[in-house]
Motif scaffolding. Structure first.
Motif, PDB file in Angstrom:
ATOM      1  N   ASN A  10      24.401  44.047  33.152  1.00 11.47           N
ATOM      2  CA  ASN A  10      22.875  44.436  33.644  1.00 11.47           C
ATOM      3  C   ASN A  10      22.909  43.480  35.133  1.00 11.47           C
ATOM      4  O   ASN A  10      23.362  42.525  35.148  1.00 11.47           O
ATOM      5  N   PRO A  11      22.179  44.310  35.754  1.00  9.84           N
ATOM      6  CA  PRO A  11      22.367  43.831  37.271  1.00  9.84           C
ATOM      7  C   PRO A  11      21.597  42.386  37.582  1.00  9.84           C
ATOM      8  O   PRO A  11      20.378  42.332  37.111  1.00  9.84           O
ATOM      9  N   GLY A  12      22.083  41.554  38.078  1.00  8.39           N
ATOM     10  CA  GLY A  12      21.594  40.130  38.518  1.00  8.39           C
ATOM     11  C   GLY A  12      21.306  39.240  37.188  1.00  8.39           C
ATOM     12  O   GLY A  12      20.963  38.045  37.469  1.00  8.39           O
ATOM     13  N   ARG A  72      -0.823  32.915  38.916  1.00  8.64           N
ATOM     14  CA  ARG A  72      -1.777  32.942  39.830  1.00  8.64           C
ATOM     15  C   ARG A  72      -1.435  33.025  41.357  1.00  8.64           C
ATOM     16  O   ARG A  72      -1.658  33.842  42.285  1.00  8.64           O
ATOM     17  N   LEU A  73      -0.242  32.335  41.671  1.00  8.56           N
ATOM     18  CA  LEU A  73       0.120  32.083  43.049  1.00  8.56           C
ATOM     19  C   LEU A  73       1.512  32.855  43.214  1.00  8.56           C
ATOM     20  O   LEU A  73       2.101  33.003  44.384  1.00  8.56           O
ATOM     21  N   GLY A  74       2.352  32.879  42.181  1.00  6.73           N
ATOM     22  CA  GLY A  74       3.506  33.752  42.152  1.00  6.73           C
ATOM     23  C   GLY A  74       4.740  32.689  41.985  1.00  6.73           C
ATOM     24  O   GLY A  74       4.443  31.386  42.235  1.00  6.73           O
ATOM     25  N   MET A  75       5.780  33.040  41.274  1.00  7.13           N
ATOM     26  CA  MET A  75       6.914  32.078  41.165  1.00  7.13           C
ATOM     27  C   MET A  75       7.362  31.421  42.276  1.00  7.13           C
ATOM     28  O   MET A  75       7.606  30.156  42.166  1.00  7.13           O
ATOM     29  N   GLY A  76       7.649  32.075  43.461  1.00  9.40           N
ATOM     30  CA  GLY A  76       8.553  31.536  44.559  1.00  9.40           C
ATOM     31  C   GLY A  76       7.509  30.375  45.128  1.00  9.40           C
ATOM     32  O   GLY A  76       8.212  29.252  45.289  1.00  9.40           O
ATOM     33  N   PRO A  77       6.319  30.538  45.717  1.00  9.08           N
ATOM     34  CA  PRO A  77       5.502  29.552  46.101  1.00  9.08           C
ATOM     35  C   PRO A  77       5.411  28.242  45.314  1.00  9.08           C
ATOM     36  O   PRO A  77       5.734  27.297  45.654  1.00  9.08           O
ATOM     37  N   ILE A 184      15.335  30.691  43.587  1.00  2.72           N
ATOM     38  CA  ILE A 184      13.869  31.302  44.039  1.00  2.72           C
ATOM     39  C   ILE A 184      14.312  32.621  45.215  1.00  2.72           C
ATOM     40  O   ILE A 184      13.641  33.583  45.128  1.00  2.72           O
ATOM     41  N   LEU A 185      15.691  32.508  45.772  1.00  2.00           N
ATOM     42  CA  LEU A 185      15.812  33.726  46.596  1.00  2.00           C
ATOM     43  C   LEU A 185      16.442  34.797  45.857  1.00  2.00           C
ATOM     44  O   LEU A 185      16.820  36.011  46.159  1.00  2.00           O
ATOM     45  N   SER A 186      16.932  34.830  44.341  1.00  2.00           N
ATOM     46  CA  SER A 186      17.293  35.787  43.565  1.00  2.00           C
ATOM     47  C   SER A 186      16.278  37.068  43.670  1.00  2.00           C
ATOM     48  O   SER A 186      14.791  36.853  43.614  1.00  2.00           O
ATOM     49  N   PRO A 187      16.604  38.174  43.806  1.00  2.00           N
ATOM     50  CA  PRO A 187      15.852  39.455  43.856  1.00  2.00           C
ATOM     51  C   PRO A 187      15.054  39.513  42.630  1.00  2.00           C
ATOM     52  O   PRO A 187      13.910  39.993  42.568  1.00  2.00           O
ATOM     53  N   SER A 188      15.619  39.012  41.616  1.00  2.00           N
ATOM     54  CA  SER A 188      14.786  39.101  40.166  1.00  2.00           C
ATOM     55  C   SER A 188      13.546  38.305  40.230  1.00  2.00           C
ATOM     56  O   SER A 188      12.505  38.871  39.726  1.00  2.00           O
ATOM     57  N   VAL A 189      13.732  37.345  40.838  1.00  2.00           N
ATOM     58  CA  VAL A 189      12.621  36.288  40.943  1.00  2.00           C
ATOM     59  C   VAL A 189      11.242  36.943  41.773  1.00  2.00           C
ATOM     60  O   VAL A 189      10.093  36.918  41.220  1.00  2.00           O
ATOM     61  N   GLY A 190      11.617  37.606  42.892  1.00  2.00           N
ATOM     62  CA  GLY A 190      10.648  38.332  43.530  1.00  2.00           C
ATOM     63  C   GLY A 190      10.177  39.612  43.167  1.00  2.00           C
ATOM     64  O   GLY A 190       9.036  39.957  43.206  1.00  2.00           O
TER      65      GLY A 190
END
Length: 409
Positions: A10-12, A72-77, A184-190
């Motif tokens: 499974n990718p990632g 509400r704000l997203g995982m990254g922020p 945070i920079l993992s594509p799956s997180v975004g």
């Protein structure tokens, strides 16, 4: 073991697994490093207990709230801001000597800004693999988590004994920043967006399985923090004013970690039955009680290796229980409560162990650990009727909407 080969297709998946492990690794170091650092700075373990208790209160407040904010704000922020602030506060504690009350206040802020990596990654997992592989991924994650909770103190003891506790805190901050950025920079997180939960914060606690996982996790992890402090005290030479452990304690804790890793890989992916969690906890309790027989390094290493066989499988069971009984929109908050229970358990166990060490030495901390595990086993036994039987079922979140039956005219 073929389940782990399937996961790699499974990718990632492995990038997320390793990056979140790196980001969470400091949490396995902090209880011991703070215990040693504050004991050195203020001269007693009780002061260290006060600081750790302040941190635990902050974590208790932040866990569900920061997890809820990710919807509400997203995982990254949320992850980026909390990671930066928490690491900065650790560096302040490391190099600025302040009155105990102020240091405790900063430790409270460390707890408040604890990055919600655990609920974030547990929310991601059902979106990364199919339902029939989720138990294997939780098992692998549980084995990795044991690197955090058991091997983390080994690194903490080594760095603190060789280079000082201030450097130990800086190493923890570095792991937090570098691992957090990688995760945070993992594509799956975004790519994964957590939908807003339809119910108010705390409503998820109406589900018995979330409460059970939170309470069991609290006592389970607090027992590890207590025995880790006891092992450090057992091998700290009398008159060592620096409060640094020795390499013997690192060897014992590494064997504990090895047992957990083996148990997680061999047992953690097995089908969860209502009695499975109790059986796994009982194995850990047996190993802990045997520590009271002797403080010989090889005896402790052997019995803790055997007890560790049930450690990672117990964590895998907690994850499976939550993931199979809540909706996806509520998963982050549910794991926030579970993570809060575990993080508070680390601080609480260390605080209780510090007091016990001052009163009765290393044996006192081991007794505290055994008592906490006994309570954990009692909770698991009394709650079996609410635990899911996953035999023949895939682990996947509940659907967001239900079926409405409309009678025909």
């Amino acid at each position: 073991m073929g389940i782990y080969r399937e996961l790699g297709r499974n990718p990632g998946v492995f990038r997320v697994l390793i990056s979140q492990l790196t980001a969470r690794f400091p949490f396995g170091m902090l209880s011991i490093v703070l215990l040693l650092h504050v004991q050195l700075a203020y001269g007693d373990y009780t002061s260290a207990g006060v600081v750790l208790a302040a941190q635990s209160i902050g974590q208790a407040v932040s866990g569900p709230v920061s997890s809820r904010l990710m919807g509400r704000l997203g995982m990254g922020p949320v992850l980026a801001s909390t990671t930066f602030l928490c690491a900065l506060l650790l560096i302040v504690i490391a190099f600025v000597h302040l009155p105990l009350t102020i240091t405790a206040g900063i430790a409270f802020c460390v707890g408040i800004t604890t990055p919600p990596v655990t609920p974030a990654v547990r929310t991601l997992y059902p979106k990364l693999v199919p339902g029939n592989q989720l138990a294997g991924l939780f098992s692998l994650d549980a084995a990795a988590q044991e690197i955090i909770w058991v091997l983390g103190p080994v690194v903490a003891v080594f760095v603190s004994s060789q280079f000082g506790t201030a450097i130990g805190l800086c190493v923890a901050a570095a792991f937090m920043m570098l691992g957090g950025a990688w995760f945070i920079l993992s594509p799956s997180v975004g790519a994964v967006k957590i939908p807003r939960a339809s119910r108010g914060i705390g409503a998820i606690l109406r589900r018995p399985t979330v409460v059970i996982a939170t309470v069991v996790g609290f006592f389970f992890v607090s027992s590890f923090a207590a025995i880790e402090a006891g092992i450090v005290a057992a091998f700290t030479p009398a008159g060592d004013d620096a409060g640094h452990g020795s390499m013997e304690s690192g060897i014992v804790l590494a064997l504990f970690a090895g047992g957990s890793l083996v148990g997680g890989l061999l047992l953690g992916h097995r089908t969860l039955r209502p009695w499975s969690m109790l059986l796994r906890i009982t194995g850990v309790l047996a190993g802990t009680l045997l520590c009271l027989v002797s403080l010989n390094i090889w005896w402790l290493g052997a019995v803790l290796f055997l007890g560790g066989l049930g450690t990672a499988p117990t964590f895998a069971a907690m994850s499976s229980i939550v993931s199979s009984t809540v909706k996806f929109s509520e998963t982050a908050e549910a794991y926030g409560w579970v993570g809060t229970g575990q993080l508070v358990g680390v601080a609480t166990g260390s605080a209780l162990a510090g007091i016990a060490i001052d009163a009765a030495g290393a044996h006192g901390a081991i007794l505290v650990s055994a008592a906490l595990l006994l309570v954990c086993a009692i909770v698991a036994a009394s709650c079996m009727r609410w635990l899911p039987d996953l035999k023949g079922r895939h682990i996947e979140p509940l659907p967001e909407t239900g079926t409405l039956n409309i009678p025909l005219p």
